[in-house]
Design a protein around this motif. Structure first.
Motif, PDB file in Angstrom:
ATOM      1  N   LEU A   1     -41.061 -22.594 -16.423  1.00 11.35           N
ATOM      2  CA  LEU A   1     -42.493 -22.340 -16.303  1.00 11.35           C
ATOM      3  C   LEU A   1     -43.318 -23.494 -16.865  1.00 11.35           C
ATOM      4  CD1 LEU A   1     -42.563 -18.574 -17.364  1.00 11.35           C
ATOM      5  CD2 LEU A   1     -42.972 -19.487 -15.081  1.00 11.35           C
ATOM      6  N   LEU A   2     -42.925 -24.010 -18.020  1.00 16.74           N
ATOM      7  CA  LEU A   2     -43.705 -25.063 -18.671  1.00 16.74           C
ATOM      8  C   LEU A   2     -43.642 -26.371 -17.885  1.00 16.74           C
ATOM      9  CD1 LEU A   2     -42.767 -24.273 -22.379  1.00 16.74           C
ATOM     10  CD2 LEU A   2     -44.984 -23.919 -21.289  1.00 16.74           C
ATOM     11  N   MET A   3     -42.477 -26.681 -17.325  1.00 17.31           N
ATOM     12  CA  MET A   3     -42.384 -27.897 -16.502  1.00 17.31           C
ATOM     13  C   MET A   3     -43.169 -27.720 -15.206  1.00 17.31           C
ATOM     14  SD  MET A   3     -38.619 -29.523 -17.090  1.00 17.31           S
ATOM     15  CE  MET A   3     -39.202 -31.103 -16.480  1.00 17.31           C
ATOM     16  N   GLY A   4     -43.279 -26.471 -14.739  1.00 17.98           N
ATOM     17  CA  GLY A   4     -44.122 -26.217 -13.579  1.00 17.98           C
ATOM     18  C   GLY A   4     -45.579 -26.534 -13.877  1.00 17.98           C
ATOM     19  N   THR A   5     -46.045 -26.187 -15.082  1.00 15.18           N
ATOM     20  CA  THR A   5     -47.429 -26.521 -15.454  1.00 15.18           C
ATOM     21  C   THR A   5     -47.601 -28.026 -15.584  1.00 15.18           C
ATOM     22  OG1 THR A   5     -47.050 -26.323 -17.857  1.00 15.18           O
ATOM     23  CG2 THR A   5     -47.675 -24.316 -16.672  1.00 15.18           C
TER      24      THR A   5
ATOM     25  N   ALA B   1     -52.610 -22.068 -18.871  1.00 17.01           N
ATOM     26  CA  ALA B   1     -51.390 -21.281 -18.673  1.00 17.01           C
ATOM     27  C   ALA B   1     -50.294 -21.714 -19.634  1.00 17.01           C
ATOM     28  CB  ALA B   1     -50.906 -21.426 -17.229  1.00 17.01           C
ATOM     29  N   ARG B   2     -50.177 -23.034 -19.864  1.00 13.87           N
ATOM     30  CA  ARG B   2     -49.151 -23.533 -20.777  1.00 13.87           C
ATOM     31  C   ARG B   2     -49.392 -23.008 -22.191  1.00 13.87           C
ATOM     32  NH1 ARG B   2     -48.846 -28.562 -19.151  1.00 13.87           N
ATOM     33  NH2 ARG B   2     -50.493 -29.368 -20.472  1.00 13.87           N
ATOM     34  N   ARG B   3     -50.654 -23.016 -22.633  1.00 13.85           N
ATOM     35  CA  ARG B   3     -50.957 -22.503 -23.973  1.00 13.85           C
ATOM     36  C   ARG B   3     -50.637 -21.017 -24.082  1.00 13.85           C
ATOM     37  NH1 ARG B   3     -55.531 -26.043 -23.548  1.00 13.85           N
ATOM     38  NH2 ARG B   3     -56.847 -24.315 -22.834  1.00 13.85           N
ATOM     39  N   LYS B   4     -50.932 -20.252 -23.020  1.00 16.92           N
ATOM     40  CA  LYS B   4     -50.653 -18.815 -23.056  1.00 16.92           C
ATOM     41  C   LYS B   4     -49.154 -18.538 -23.111  1.00 16.92           C
ATOM     42  CE  LYS B   4     -54.827 -17.186 -20.665  1.00 16.92           C
ATOM     43  NZ  LYS B   4     -55.360 -16.517 -19.453  1.00 16.92           N
TER      44      LYS B   4
ATOM     45  N   PHE C   1     -39.116 -14.106 -22.164  1.00 23.43           N
ATOM     46  CA  PHE C   1     -38.490 -15.203 -21.431  1.00 23.43           C
ATOM     47  C   PHE C   1     -37.373 -15.811 -22.261  1.00 23.43           C
ATOM     48  CE2 PHE C   1     -42.974 -15.343 -19.924  1.00 23.43           C
ATOM     49  CZ  PHE C   1     -42.731 -15.044 -18.594  1.00 23.43           C
ATOM     50  N   SER C   2     -36.317 -16.214 -21.574  1.00 23.16           N
ATOM     51  CA  SER C   2     -35.291 -17.013 -22.239  1.00 23.16           C
ATOM     52  C   SER C   2     -35.822 -18.441 -22.369  1.00 23.16           C
ATOM     53  CB  SER C   2     -34.004 -17.021 -21.416  1.00 23.16           C
ATOM     54  OG  SER C   2     -34.209 -17.727 -20.190  1.00 23.16           O
ATOM     55  N   ALA C   3     -35.126 -19.273 -23.157  1.00 24.09           N
ATOM     56  CA  ALA C   3     -35.560 -20.667 -23.337  1.00 24.09           C
ATOM     57  C   ALA C   3     -35.558 -21.396 -21.996  1.00 24.09           C
ATOM     58  CB  ALA C   3     -34.648 -21.376 -24.333  1.00 24.09           C
TER      59      ALA C   3
ATOM     60  N   ARG D   1     -39.438 -20.563 -28.532  1.00 19.62           N
ATOM     61  CA  ARG D   1     -40.375 -21.684 -28.428  1.00 19.62           C
ATOM     62  C   ARG D   1     -39.732 -22.977 -28.941  1.00 19.62           C
ATOM     63  NH1 ARG D   1     -44.461 -19.391 -30.353  1.00 19.62           N
ATOM     64  NH2 ARG D   1     -44.328 -20.008 -32.534  1.00 19.62           N
ATOM     65  N   VAL D   2     -39.044 -22.885 -30.058  1.00 18.26           N
ATOM     66  CA  VAL D   2     -38.382 -24.067 -30.614  1.00 18.26           C
ATOM     67  C   VAL D   2     -37.303 -24.573 -29.667  1.00 18.26           C
ATOM     68  CG1 VAL D   2     -36.895 -24.899 -32.481  1.00 18.26           C
ATOM     69  CG2 VAL D   2     -38.885 -23.479 -33.008  1.00 18.26           C
TER      70      VAL D   2
END
Length: 315
Positions: A79-83, A101-104, A71-73, A114-115
């Motif tokens: 995806l993370l904001m969806g969680t 899901a967020r942890r995965k 995944f790109s940033a 990630r940064v």
């Protein structure tokens, strides 16, 4: 979309959809069928086992799976904001699933991505200043209704309507067959066939109490699709107001659903609304203050005047 991204996307679609025609892929990626043929040829030359069946379409060889996709940033942020949204708005089961899901997702991201995704997320936040917050009771109702929909079980509850019925009562007991859940304008709504009304009705979870799952089962109507269903528009009453032009932003923000037209005239903005009942707008109009005047219908003018007189006496 450049050629490399499109070819990767074609592989993902073939893995997800099993069989696709060149015309389907061309429509999906907004390109020509000839370009899709060239992409399929290029993928085959790279060793991707794509099978073409005349009259059916393309598919990946049985048992072939693409390697894990990075995944790109920006994709990771989406995806993370969806969680985050799911955790805030859905019931406890999905809240825990969203966290897992967020942890995965975070675990499989390369360190630089990630940064960067963390840095981007720190500049955005989901707020609810203009929307009601989904409280714990409502989240619990979402979970119960979700199970009822999947198990095809009827529900019973007491429902408090926004406006009184003909007998003056606002609350009534309902038994319904739930077809789907919709999240609209900050509110959870269950779309269900109401036994009392004999038709599909929409019920806000925030107005429901005493929710219970019944043992009685129901059958979903053949061909019913929640994503394609469009409820009939039964807003047949017209309301006309005159407003100061500078007040239009607030009117649009709070009553956009009801607005049918707005016309600027010398005497101000003339705004026309369509509603089920003129009183639906009563408290919105009172909140807009003295910069707004109801022109039609006379019954609503009278109700505004009555409420204003009550306020005058109280204060």
């Amino acid at each position: 979309m450049n050629k490399t991204d499109r070819q990767l996307a074609i592989m993902l679609e073939l893995q997800r959809s099993k069989v696709l025609r060149a015309e389907d892929l061309a429509s999906l990626f907004e390109t020509s069928v000839r370009t899709v043929y060239r992409d399929i040829q290029a993928l085959s030359e790279m060793g991707i086992p794509i099978i073409g069946a005349p009259g059916q379409g393309y598919s990946l060889m049985e048992g072939y799976f693409l390697p894990p996709i990075g995944f790109s940033a920006e994709e990771a942020v989406a995806l993370l904001m969806g969680t985050d949204f799911i955790e805030q708005r859905l019931d406890g089961d999905y809240k825990q699933m969203a966290r897992t899901a967020r942890r995965k997702i975070e675990a499989i991201l390369p360190e630089p991505v990630r940064v960067e995704s963390t840095r981007v997320r720190e500049t955005m936040r989901l707020l609810h200043s203009s929307e009601p917050i989904t409280d714990l009771r409502e989240k619990d109702y979402v979970g119960q209704i979700r199970h009822a929909i999947l198990e095809r079980r009827k529900l019973s509850f007491t429902y408090r309507k926004k406006m009184p019925e003909g007998d003056g009562n606002r609350s009534s007991k309902r038994e319904v067959a739930p077809y789907g859940l919709v999240f609209a304008q900050g509110n959870w709504i269950v779309m269900a066939r109401c036994d009392l009304r004999g038709d599909i009705r929409h019920f806000r979870l925030s107005r429901m109490t005493e929710l219970a799952l019944l043992d009685e089962r129901f059958v979903l109507p053949a061909g019913f699709n929640l994503n394609q269903y469009r409820p009939p528009d039964d807003r047949n009453e017209r309301v006309l107001i005159r407003a100061h032009p500078e007040w239009m932003d607030r009117i649009i923000e709070t009553a956009n659903f009801y607005i049918e037209s707005a016309e600027e005239r010398v005497e101000g903005m003339i705004v026309q609304f369509r509603v089920r009942s003129p009183e639906e707008l009563l408290y919105l109009i009172l909140g807009w203050g003295g910069e707004v005047e109801v022109l039609e219908p006379e019954s609503l003018r009278r109700r505004v005047r009555e409420e204003a007189e009550k306020m005058w006496k109280r204060y």
